[in-house]
Design a protein around this motif. Structure first.
Motif, PDB file in Angstrom:
ATOM      1  N   ASP A 103       0.771  -1.162  -0.089  1.00  0.00           N
ATOM      2  CA  ASP A 103      -0.009  -0.121  -0.007  1.00  0.00           C
ATOM      3  C   ASP A 103       0.671   1.112  -0.108  1.00  0.00           C
ATOM      4  O   ASP A 103       0.647   2.258   0.745  1.00  0.00           O
ATOM      5  N   ASP A 104       1.892   1.534  -0.842  1.00  0.00           N
ATOM      6  CA  ASP A 104       2.740   2.376  -1.065  1.00  0.00           C
ATOM      7  C   ASP A 104       3.402   2.841   0.076  1.00  0.00           C
ATOM      8  O   ASP A 104       3.332   3.971   0.691  1.00  0.00           O
ATOM      9  N   PHE A 105       4.063   1.907   0.873  1.00  0.00           N
ATOM     10  CA  PHE A 105       4.831   1.831   1.956  1.00  0.00           C
ATOM     11  C   PHE A 105       4.003   2.556   3.217  1.00  0.00           C
ATOM     12  O   PHE A 105       4.347   3.444   4.038  1.00  0.00           O
ATOM     13  N   ARG A 106       2.517   1.964   3.325  1.00  0.00           N
ATOM     14  CA  ARG A 106       1.871   2.514   4.506  1.00  0.00           C
ATOM     15  C   ARG A 106       2.423   2.288   5.916  1.00  0.00           C
ATOM     16  O   ARG A 106       2.387   3.373   6.571  1.00  0.00           O
ATOM     17  N   ILE A 107       3.236   1.279   6.269  1.00  0.00           N
ATOM     18  CA  ILE A 107       3.790   1.015   7.509  1.00  0.00           C
ATOM     19  C   ILE A 107       4.892   2.001   7.651  1.00  0.00           C
ATOM     20  O   ILE A 107       4.958   2.613   8.824  1.00  0.00           O
ATOM     21  N   LEU A 108       5.791   2.076   6.690  1.00  0.00           N
ATOM     22  CA  LEU A 108       6.812   3.306   6.771  1.00  0.00           C
ATOM     23  C   LEU A 108       6.233   4.515   7.011  1.00  0.00           C
ATOM     24  O   LEU A 108       6.561   5.591   7.848  1.00  0.00           O
ATOM     25  N   ARG A 109       5.201   5.175   6.379  1.00  0.00           N
ATOM     26  CA  ARG A 109       4.513   6.410   6.444  1.00  0.00           C
ATOM     27  C   ARG A 109       3.896   6.662   7.751  1.00  0.00           C
ATOM     28  O   ARG A 109       3.916   7.676   8.376  1.00  0.00           O
ATOM     29  N   THR A 110       3.261   5.434   8.365  1.00  0.00           N
ATOM     30  CA  THR A 110       2.797   5.661   9.542  1.00  0.00           C
ATOM     31  C   THR A 110       3.762   5.789  10.592  1.00  0.00           C
ATOM     32  O   THR A 110       3.640   6.466  11.578  1.00  0.00           O
ATOM     33  N   ILE A 111       4.912   4.969  10.540  1.00  0.00           N
ATOM     34  CA  ILE A 111       6.117   5.128  11.366  1.00  0.00           C
ATOM     35  C   ILE A 111       6.603   6.484  11.368  1.00  0.00           C
ATOM     36  O   ILE A 111       6.885   7.181  12.395  1.00  0.00           O
ATOM     37  N   LEU A 112       6.886   7.067  10.248  1.00  0.00           N
ATOM     38  CA  LEU A 112       7.406   8.538   9.857  1.00  0.00           C
ATOM     39  C   LEU A 112       6.248   9.460  10.853  1.00  0.00           C
ATOM     40  O   LEU A 112       6.817  10.525  11.256  1.00  0.00           O
ATOM     41  N   GLU A 113       5.028   9.070  10.863  1.00  0.00           N
ATOM     42  CA  GLU A 113       4.208  10.075  11.220  1.00  0.00           C
ATOM     43  C   GLU A 113       4.136  10.170  13.004  1.00  0.00           C
ATOM     44  O   GLU A 113       3.937  11.004  13.502  1.00  0.00           O
ATOM     45  N   VAL A 149      14.130   7.817  10.585  1.00  0.00           N
ATOM     46  CA  VAL A 149      13.797   6.631  10.223  1.00  0.00           C
ATOM     47  C   VAL A 149      14.698   6.029   9.142  1.00  0.00           C
ATOM     48  O   VAL A 149      14.628   6.743   8.105  1.00  0.00           O
ATOM     49  N   ILE A 150      15.300   4.562   9.436  1.00  0.00           N
ATOM     50  CA  ILE A 150      16.015   4.298   8.102  1.00  0.00           C
ATOM     51  C   ILE A 150      15.219   3.271   7.531  1.00  0.00           C
ATOM     52  O   ILE A 150      14.648   2.205   8.296  1.00  0.00           O
ATOM     53  N   ALA A 151      14.745   3.368   6.470  1.00  0.00           N
ATOM     54  CA  ALA A 151      14.071   2.441   5.485  1.00  0.00           C
ATOM     55  C   ALA A 151      14.724   1.233   5.178  1.00  0.00           C
ATOM     56  O   ALA A 151      16.000   1.262   4.617  1.00  0.00           O
ATOM     57  N   GLU A 152      14.400  -0.091   5.492  1.00  0.00           N
ATOM     58  CA  GLU A 152      15.325  -1.116   5.231  1.00  0.00           C
ATOM     59  C   GLU A 152      14.183  -2.436   5.216  1.00  0.00           C
ATOM     60  O   GLU A 152      13.382  -2.441   5.894  1.00  0.00           O
ATOM     61  N   GLY A 153      14.437  -3.122   4.107  1.00  0.00           N
ATOM     62  CA  GLY A 153      13.758  -4.393   3.980  1.00  0.00           C
ATOM     63  C   GLY A 153      12.788  -4.524   2.913  1.00  0.00           C
ATOM     64  O   GLY A 153      11.852  -3.628   2.568  1.00  0.00           O
ATOM     65  N   ASN A 154      13.188  -5.322   1.946  1.00  0.00           N
ATOM     66  CA  ASN A 154      12.526  -5.642   0.727  1.00  0.00           C
ATOM     67  C   ASN A 154      12.476  -4.395  -0.086  1.00  0.00           C
ATOM     68  O   ASN A 154      11.492  -4.265  -0.989  1.00  0.00           O
ATOM     69  N   ILE A 155      13.235  -3.503  -0.172  1.00  0.00           N
ATOM     70  CA  ILE A 155      13.387  -2.227  -1.288  1.00  0.00           C
ATOM     71  C   ILE A 155      14.404  -3.010  -2.358  1.00  0.00           C
ATOM     72  O   ILE A 155      15.552  -2.819  -1.811  1.00  0.00           O
ATOM     73  N   ASN A 156      13.705  -3.336  -3.347  1.00  0.00           N
ATOM     74  CA  ASN A 156      14.657  -3.993  -4.154  1.00  0.00           C
ATOM     75  C   ASN A 156      14.635  -3.372  -5.586  1.00  0.00           C
ATOM     76  O   ASN A 156      14.831  -4.366  -6.708  1.00  0.00           O
ATOM     77  N   THR A 157      14.261  -2.293  -5.652  1.00  0.00           N
ATOM     78  CA  THR A 157      14.345  -1.601  -6.859  1.00  0.00           C
ATOM     79  C   THR A 157      14.829  -0.117  -6.554  1.00  0.00           C
ATOM     80  O   THR A 157      14.488   0.439  -5.724  1.00  0.00           O
ATOM     81  N   PRO A 158      15.483   0.484  -7.652  1.00  0.00           N
ATOM     82  CA  PRO A 158      15.790   1.791  -7.324  1.00  0.00           C
ATOM     83  C   PRO A 158      14.694   2.650  -7.149  1.00  0.00           C
ATOM     84  O   PRO A 158      14.528   3.790  -6.368  1.00  0.00           O
ATOM     85  N   GLU A 159      13.580   2.289  -7.973  1.00  0.00           N
ATOM     86  CA  GLU A 159      12.231   3.277  -7.609  1.00  0.00           C
ATOM     87  C   GLU A 159      12.005   3.277  -6.420  1.00  0.00           C
ATOM     88  O   GLU A 159      11.579   4.360  -5.681  1.00  0.00           O
ATOM     89  N   LYS A 160      11.921   1.999  -5.511  1.00  0.00           N
ATOM     90  CA  LYS A 160      11.443   2.043  -4.128  1.00  0.00           C
ATOM     91  C   LYS A 160      12.270   2.780  -3.276  1.00  0.00           C
ATOM     92  O   LYS A 160      11.850   3.638  -2.191  1.00  0.00           O
ATOM     93  N   ALA A 161      13.560   2.693  -3.414  1.00  0.00           N
ATOM     94  CA  ALA A 161      14.630   3.464  -2.683  1.00  0.00           C
ATOM     95  C   ALA A 161      14.291   4.777  -2.811  1.00  0.00           C
ATOM     96  O   ALA A 161      14.311   5.662  -1.956  1.00  0.00           O
ATOM     97  N   LYS A 162      14.198   5.545  -4.187  1.00  0.00           N
ATOM     98  CA  LYS A 162      13.834   6.633  -4.289  1.00  0.00           C
ATOM     99  C   LYS A 162      12.476   7.347  -3.519  1.00  0.00           C
ATOM    100  O   LYS A 162      12.475   8.232  -2.994  1.00  0.00           O
ATOM    101  N   ARG A 163      11.632   6.314  -3.517  1.00  0.00           N
ATOM    102  CA  ARG A 163      10.207   6.691  -3.029  1.00  0.00           C
ATOM    103  C   ARG A 163      10.502   6.898  -1.515  1.00  0.00           C
ATOM    104  O   ARG A 163       9.651   7.609  -0.945  1.00  0.00           O
ATOM    105  N   VAL A 164      11.053   6.107  -0.782  1.00  0.00           N
ATOM    106  CA  VAL A 164      11.039   5.953   0.724  1.00  0.00           C
ATOM    107  C   VAL A 164      11.864   7.350   1.188  1.00  0.00           C
ATOM    108  O   VAL A 164      11.478   7.871   1.965  1.00  0.00           O
ATOM    109  N   GLU A 169      11.659  10.082  -0.610  1.00  0.00           N
ATOM    110  CA  GLU A 169      10.504  11.035  -0.855  1.00  0.00           C
ATOM    111  C   GLU A 169       9.715  11.169   0.192  1.00  0.00           C
ATOM    112  O   GLU A 169       9.099  12.337   0.487  1.00  0.00           O
ATOM    113  N   LEU A 170       9.389  10.009   0.890  1.00  0.00           N
ATOM    114  CA  LEU A 170       8.371  10.098   2.057  1.00  0.00           C
ATOM    115  C   LEU A 170       8.872  10.532   3.314  1.00  0.00           C
ATOM    116  O   LEU A 170       8.163  10.657   4.235  1.00  0.00           O
TER     117      LEU A 170
END
Length: 231
Positions: free
Chosen positions: A168-178, A184-199, A201-202
Motif C-alpha cells: 500500500d505504497d509503504f503504508r507501514i513506513l509512512r505511519t512510522i514516520l508520522e 527513520v531508516i528504511a530497510e527490508g524488501n526495497i528491491n528496486t531503485p524506484e522504491k529506494a527513491k520513493r522512501v 521522498e516519503l
C-alpha cells in the motif's frame, strides 16, 4: 550525531553480509563488496560481525552500521541480541550499532528496555538503531530513545508476518514516520531503485538495500523463477 552519520541523510546504505551457508561467505569478499558499493556511490555500509567490519574498514572509509547475527536456543531475537555482541562490535567501532527491537524477549528473558538500559549505562554516547517489525515496536523504540528507527524486521516476525514494507505504497513506513521523532531508516524488501527513491521522498532519513545488490544467488533465483513461470 556526528558529521559522518549526518552525511548519511538521503543516501544509500548497502548491506554487505553473507552467512556461513552462503556462497560469498568471506570477510575478504565482503570487503570487496563494500568497495564495489562505494564505487557505485553508496554512502554507507551495513555489516555483520567484527571480522567482516574489520575487512570492510580496510577497504573503504564509509560509515558502518554494525550488527552481529547470533542464534540462541531460548530466543527468536538474533540481531545483536545480547551485550556479548555489543562488546564485540565496540572493538571495531562501527558508527551505529543496530539491535533487534521486536517484542520478543532476548536470551535469558531480557526485555528490550532492560537491554537498552544495559547498553546506555555502559556506552551512553553510542548511536543505536532499532530494527523493528511493527509500528508499535517502532513507537516503543522511539520512546526508549533509540537514535534511529529501522523497518528492518517488517514481515520477518510472527507479529508482522502479513505485513510488507512496500505494501500500500509503504503504508507501514509512512505511519512510522508520522508517529516517531527520531530519524527513520528504511530497510527490508526495497528491491528496486524506484522504491529506494520513493522512501526518501516519503521522509526516510536514508535507505538500506541488501540482497538485491549483494546476494547473487537470490538475484539469479528470481530470474530463473520468472523464466520458468512464463506461459
Amino acid at each position: 550525531m556526528n558529521e559522518r552519520v549526518t552525511n548519511l541523510k538521503g543516501k544509500l546504505i548497502v548491506s554487505c553480509q553473507a552467512l556461513p551457508d552462503e556462497p560469498l561467505y568471506s570477510s575478504y569478499i565482503m570487503g570487496r563488496m563494500a568497495l564495489a558499493a562505494k564505487v557505485g556511490g553508496a554512502g554507507g555500509i551495513r555489516a555483520n560481525t567484527k571480522k567482516d567490519i574489520e575487512a570492510i574498514r580496510a577497504a573503504v572509509d564509509l560509515p558502518i552500521i554494525g550488527i552481529v547475527k547470533r542464534d540462541y536456543p531460548d530466543s527468536d531475537v538474533y540481531i545483536t541480541p545480547t551485550m556479548r555482541e555489543v562488546e564485540e562490535l565496540i572493538q571495531v567501532k562501527p558508527d551505529i550499532i543496530a539491535v533487534e527491537a521486536t517484542d520478543d524477549l532476548r536470551p535469558d528473558g531480557v526485555t528490550l528496555k532492560e537491554f537498552y538500559d544495559q547498553i546506555r549505562e555502559k556506552y551512553p554516547d553510542l548511536l543505536l538503531m532499532a530494527d523493528c517489525s511493527t509500528v508499535e515496536e517502532a513507537v516503543r523504540a522511539d520512546e526508549l530513545g533509540f537514535d534511529f528507527i529501522g523497518t528492518t524486521m517488517v514481515g520477518y516476525t510472527a507479529q508482522s508476518r502479513n505485513d510488507h514494507i512496500d505494501r500500500d505504497d509503504f503504508r507501514i513506513l509512512r505511519t512510522i514516520l508520522e508517529r516517531v521523532k527520531h530519524p527513520v531508516i528504511a530497510e527490508g524488501n526495497i528491491n528496486t531503485p524506484e522504491k529506494a527513491k520513493r522512501v526518501i521522498e516519503l521522509g526516510a532519513f536514508c535507505v538500506v538495500v541488501g540482497s538485491i545488490i549483494t546476494r547473487p544467488q537470490l538475484i539469479t533465483k528470481a530470474f530463473v523463477e520468472a523464466m520458468e513461470s512464463r506461459d
